[in-house]
Write an enzyme that holds these catalytic residues in place. Structure first.
Site, mmCIF file in Angstrom:
data_model
loop_
_atom_site.group_PDB
_atom_site.id
_atom_site.type_symbol
_atom_site.label_atom_id
_atom_site.label_comp_id
_atom_site.label_asym_id
_atom_site.label_seq_id
_atom_site.Cartn_x
_atom_site.Cartn_y
_atom_site.Cartn_z
ATOM 1 N N HIS A 35 -2.335 -1.988 -8.919
ATOM 2 C CA HIS A 35 -2.226 -0.243 -9.277
ATOM 3 C C HIS A 35 -2.613 0.139 -10.593
ATOM 4 O O HIS A 35 -2.337 -0.646 -11.657
ATOM 5 C CB HIS A 35 -0.660 0.079 -8.995
ATOM 6 C CG HIS A 35 -0.504 1.487 -8.928
ATOM 7 N ND1 HIS A 35 -0.760 2.263 -7.849
ATOM 8 C CD2 HIS A 35 -0.139 2.293 -9.974
ATOM 9 C CE1 HIS A 35 -0.662 3.564 -8.569
ATOM 10 N NE2 HIS A 35 -0.340 3.658 -9.655
ATOM 11 N N ILE B 267 -1.160 2.308 3.501
ATOM 12 C CA ILE B 267 0.474 1.863 3.261
ATOM 13 C C ILE B 267 0.715 0.718 4.191
ATOM 14 O O ILE B 267 0.377 0.847 5.298
ATOM 15 C CB ILE B 267 1.474 3.001 2.913
ATOM 16 C CG1 ILE B 267 1.177 3.880 1.891
ATOM 17 C CG2 ILE B 267 2.770 2.362 3.054
ATOM 18 C CD1 ILE B 267 1.982 4.973 1.944
ATOM 19 N N SER C 100 -15.209 -3.001 -6.512
ATOM 20 C CA SER C 100 -15.410 -3.761 -7.900
ATOM 21 C C SER C 100 -14.504 -4.886 -8.302
ATOM 22 O O SER C 100 -14.967 -5.856 -8.948
ATOM 23 C CB SER C 100 -15.736 -2.685 -8.906
ATOM 24 O OG SER C 100 -14.519 -2.240 -9.157
HETATM 25 C C1 GAR Z 1 -9.011 0.278 -8.415
HETATM 26 O O1 GAR Z 1 -8.804 1.010 -9.554
HETATM 27 C C2 GAR Z 1 -7.315 -0.006 -7.808
HETATM 28 O O2 GAR Z 1 -6.437 -0.298 -8.752
HETATM 29 C C3 GAR Z 1 -7.101 1.250 -7.008
HETATM 30 O O3 GAR Z 1 -8.324 1.607 -6.393
HETATM 31 C C4 GAR Z 1 -9.584 1.010 -7.283
HETATM 32 C C5 GAR Z 1 -10.484 0.207 -6.163
HETATM 33 O O4 GAR Z 1 -11.649 0.379 -6.989
HETATM 34 N N1 GAR Z 1 -5.842 0.939 -6.195
HETATM 35 C C6 GAR Z 1 -5.267 1.956 -5.938
HETATM 36 O O5 GAR Z 1 -5.294 3.175 -6.419
HETATM 37 C C7 GAR Z 1 -4.207 1.465 -4.923
HETATM 38 N N2 GAR Z 1 -3.144 2.628 -4.630
HETATM 39 P P1 GAR Z 1 -12.615 -0.924 -6.400
HETATM 40 O O6 GAR Z 1 -12.773 -0.568 -4.898
HETATM 41 O O7 GAR Z 1 -13.971 -0.736 -7.291
HETATM 42 O O8 GAR Z 1 -12.327 -2.289 -6.452
#
Ligand code: GAR
Length: 210
Positions: free
Chosen positions: A127, A110, A28
């Site tokens: 994050h 990582i 997203s």
């Molecule tokens: C987001 O909320 C991002 O901040 C988080 O994963 C989600 C991805 O959502 N990232 C982490 O937790 C990194 N450690 P998306 O795939 O819908 O963009």
């Protein structure tokens, strides 16, 4: 701040900074970034990479005619070799595609010191908490367990630690008494989708200095 961060060149709308967006899941954040770039910006998404063939973001990229590559983890036993071999493949692709800035957008691996040494100052991450609080892979769960009244999101440069690099911007979200991981995540994502493009504008137009 430490000066071993080499920031990306200054982009223009005519010659935008070429972003390689790394994703692991739904995408997203990627989708909102692509939407933001529908008019000329100082950055453009030219490549999307995922280790997960089922990552929804790969499809989103394809639908938008952006090169979308599944880069699988190599089938070898030694864990540190898996990371290194995987990243070597990624590095070859980044060089071939003339990528200029790595944008981690829900990338759940990582990055090793080896890849960071090549890109330090040119890898950003988002994050889902107000760093330095609640680093790691379960930020929303940890925020709720700690009973925090607020949370949010952070964009930062990636260094050798986990969620520890210089902070470039943050947005705050109130935690509600009845919040679940999902409801908090949904509201934090709304802020993420506004924050990340804004910080990328700053970074790629030279208005951030270390
Ligand atoms: C987001 O909320 C991002 O901040 C988080 O994963 C989600 C991805 O959502 N990232 C982490 O937790 C990194 N450690 P998306 O795939 O819908 O963009």
């Amino acid at each position: 701040m430490s000066s071993d961060f080499l920031l990306p060149r200054i982009g223009t709308k005519e010659n935008p900074v070429r972003l390689a967006v790394f994703i692991s899941g739904g995408g997203s954040g990627l989708q909102s970034l692509i939407q933001y770039q529908k008019i000329p910006r100082v950055h453009i998404t030219s490549l999307v990479i995922s280790e997960n063939n089922n990552a929804g973001g790969l499809k989103i990229a394809e639908e938008n005619e952006i090169l979308a590559l599944h880069v699988p983890l190599p089938q070898i036993k030694n864990k540190s070799e898996i990371r290194l071999e995987h990243e070597k493949k990624i590095q070859q692709i980044l060089e071939r595609e003339n990528s200029e800035l790595i944008v981690l957008s829900g990338y759940m691996r990582i990055i090793s010191p080896w890849l960071i040494s090549k890109w330090k100052g040119r890898i950003v991450n988002i994050h889902p908490s107000l760093l330095p609080n609640f680093p790691g892979a379960h930020a929303h769960r940890d925020v709720l367990a700690a009973g925090s009244n607020f949370s949010g999101c952070t964009v930062h440069l990636v260094d050798e630690g986990v969620d520890t690099g210089p902070i470039l911007g943050q947005s705050r979200v109130i935690v509600r008494a009845n919040d679940t991981i999902k409801s908090l995540q949904d509201r934090v994502k709304i802020e993420e989708h506004k924050l990340y493009p804004r910080i990328l504008d700053n970074l790629c137009s030279g208005s951030i200095s270390l």
